[in-house]
Motif scaffolding. Structure first.
Motif, mmCIF file in Angstrom:
data_model
loop_
_atom_site.group_PDB
_atom_site.id
_atom_site.type_symbol
_atom_site.label_atom_id
_atom_site.label_comp_id
_atom_site.label_asym_id
_atom_site.label_seq_id
_atom_site.Cartn_x
_atom_site.Cartn_y
_atom_site.Cartn_z
ATOM 1 N N ALA A 18 0.841 -1.200 0.000
ATOM 2 C CA ALA A 18 0.000 0.000 0.000
ATOM 3 C C ALA A 18 0.871 1.243 0.000
ATOM 4 N N ASP A 41 -0.423 6.657 2.036
ATOM 5 C CA ASP A 41 -1.748 7.104 2.478
ATOM 6 C C ASP A 41 -2.719 5.952 2.674
ATOM 7 N N THR A 53 -3.549 3.649 0.365
ATOM 8 C CA THR A 53 -4.150 3.161 -0.866
ATOM 9 C C THR A 53 -3.550 1.812 -1.259
ATOM 10 N N LYS A 54 -4.411 0.849 -1.497
ATOM 11 C CA LYS A 54 -3.995 -0.511 -1.815
ATOM 12 C C LYS A 54 -3.403 -0.597 -3.223
ATOM 13 N N TYR A 109 0.062 0.476 -9.437
ATOM 14 C CA TYR A 109 0.635 1.813 -9.292
ATOM 15 C C TYR A 109 1.412 2.148 -10.561
ATOM 16 N N GLU A 145 7.066 4.788 -4.934
ATOM 17 C CA GLU A 145 6.392 6.001 -4.466
ATOM 18 C C GLU A 145 7.383 7.111 -4.111
ATOM 19 N N HIS A 166 -0.159 7.393 -10.290
ATOM 20 C CA HIS A 166 -1.531 7.121 -9.875
ATOM 21 C C HIS A 166 -1.756 5.614 -9.812
ATOM 22 N N VAL A 167 -2.685 5.201 -8.955
ATOM 23 C CA VAL A 167 -3.085 3.799 -8.904
ATOM 24 C C VAL A 167 -4.177 3.580 -9.957
#
Length: 395
Positions: A49, A52, A54-55, A74, A104, A154-155
């Motif tokens: 994740a 934040d 987000t998976k 991602y 990330e 972005h995912v």
């Protein structure tokens, strides 16, 4: 009616044959009904994740020949690509990170899907239908690879996952809102990775918009056919490119005109060792930080179906890769700006020349060059692109 003996005999044999077939079918009902196993599989799993929460998910495509590709949601990123060498042993051939944390925090365009506009736009400005648009300057003095938070950061939603006898695939989707990173129009993009039994990894794209916009998509995988973690420079490979000219660039790497490759270090019309070419004092090699970061104009231009563009062979490992594409250009990048800030797989710091990219795309800065193949996309149109990476053993 008189019936002939031969007819009766034929009829008897026919009935007997039918009975035997029926008996055989009835005796092994399970064999007839059993579905064939998928030779190429797609497996979906969690892959950590973001900070934040987000998976992030991963889908691994795997064929029966020892080739596999892991795609993470991602950035619709090719995170891992295992390819057998001449010794039959598979090795990862793309740089990247072992966990989502690296993607990330220190992205550096490793294996990602790049958009809304791959490559550079001069001074972050272009005009469309008389209206001026201003983009983020994230590669001074130009805009690069879609901006500060392009498609790669972005995912994406995983829309479809398929396994099959001959191929497996994953389709990912991202909706870029109107005005994101300064670009007009809400753009809906899908990218599909497909692996087949022929050792072809195909990346296909389609996109639509609700307003006139510009778009240029690519995959930014950085390859080392010798294997990752890296033991030898990626430039210790032979490359052949179906191109008779490159786009020469100015000191900020913006196209300044066509340059025929004949008589230059960019002449890969026959296979050439990349390490030898980047030793040149040619002004265009010097501009590229003593390397290649140029768009090769591919013979045939924009095509409906993929045509051969690039062949790469690593003689030591015995791995070969052929890239075919519908795109008019391929940006070859020899890792000239790798400076150790990427701490990649296995904790290895990646430095100059340890990976090479071959990005199928339209030309850099096309919105500011009316004579270049257009990157304009209007409502009602569908942008498409297909690029195939075929892997083989060098004999």
């Amino acid at each position: 009616m008189k019936t002939s003996r031969s007819f009766l005999l034929k009829s008897a044999f026919a009935v007997s044959a039918i009975a035997m077939l029926t008996l055989a079918a009835c005796s092994k009902p399970a064999d007839k009904a059993a579905p064939s196993a998928d030779a190429v599989t797609a497996t979906r799993a969690d892959w950590g994740a973001l900070s934040d929460g987000t998976k992030v998910e991963a889908v691994e495509l795997k064929n029966s020949k020892g080739v596999s590709a892991r795609i993470i949601s991602y950035g619709a990123t090719l995170q891992d690509l295992m390819v057998p060498g001449a010794d039959g042993k598979a090795a990862d051939v793309v740089i990247g990170y072992d966990s989502i944390d690296g993607y990330e925090k220190t992205p550096n365009y490793t294996g990602v899907t790049v958009g809304r506009y791959a490559n550079r736009i001069a001074k972050g400005k272009f005009t469309l239908d008389g209206k001026d648009y201003t983009l983020a300057i994230n590669n001074k003095p130009n805009a690069l690879h879609g901006g500060l938070k392009g498609f790669d950061k972005h995912v994406w939603a995983i829309e479809d996952v398929k396994s099959g006898a001959d191929a497996a695939s994953v389709t990912l989707k991202y909706v870029s809102p109107d005005g994101e990173e300064g670009y007009p129009g809400t753009v809906t993009t899908e990218v599909t990775y497909t692996l087949n039994e022929n050792n072809d990894l195909t990346i296909s794209y389609k996109a639509t918009t609700d307003k006139p916009t510009v778009i240029n998509l690519t995959n930014h995988s950085l390859f080392n056919l010798g294997g990752v973690p890296v033991s030898r420079p990626a430039t210790d490979a032979y490359v052949k490119i179906e191109s008779d000219a490159i786009l020469a660039v100015d000191k900020t790497l913006i196209p300044s005109g066509e340059l025929p490759v004949k008589g230059t270090p960019f002449d890969f019309t026959t296979p050439g060792l990349v390490s030898d070419r980047i030793k040149s004092d040619h002004p265009q090699i010097v501009i590229g930080n003593q390397g290649i970061d140029h768009n090769f104009i591919i013979r045939g231009g924009l095509t409906a179906t993929p045509k051969l563009a690039v062949t790469v062979e690593d003689k030591v490992s015995g791995r070969g890769m052929q890239i075919s594409t519908t795109e008019p250009g391929v940006q070859m990048y020899t890792g000239n700006f790798l400076d150790g800030t990427i701490v990649g797989k296995g904790g290895q710091k990646l430095v100059k020349y340890q990976a090479m990219a071959f990005e199928s795309q339209h030309y850099p800065d096309s919105p500011n060059h009316p004579t270049y193949p257009t990157t304009r996309l209007d409502p009602g149109q569908t942008y498409t692109q297909t690029t195939v990476h075929h892997f083989y053993t060098v004999k």
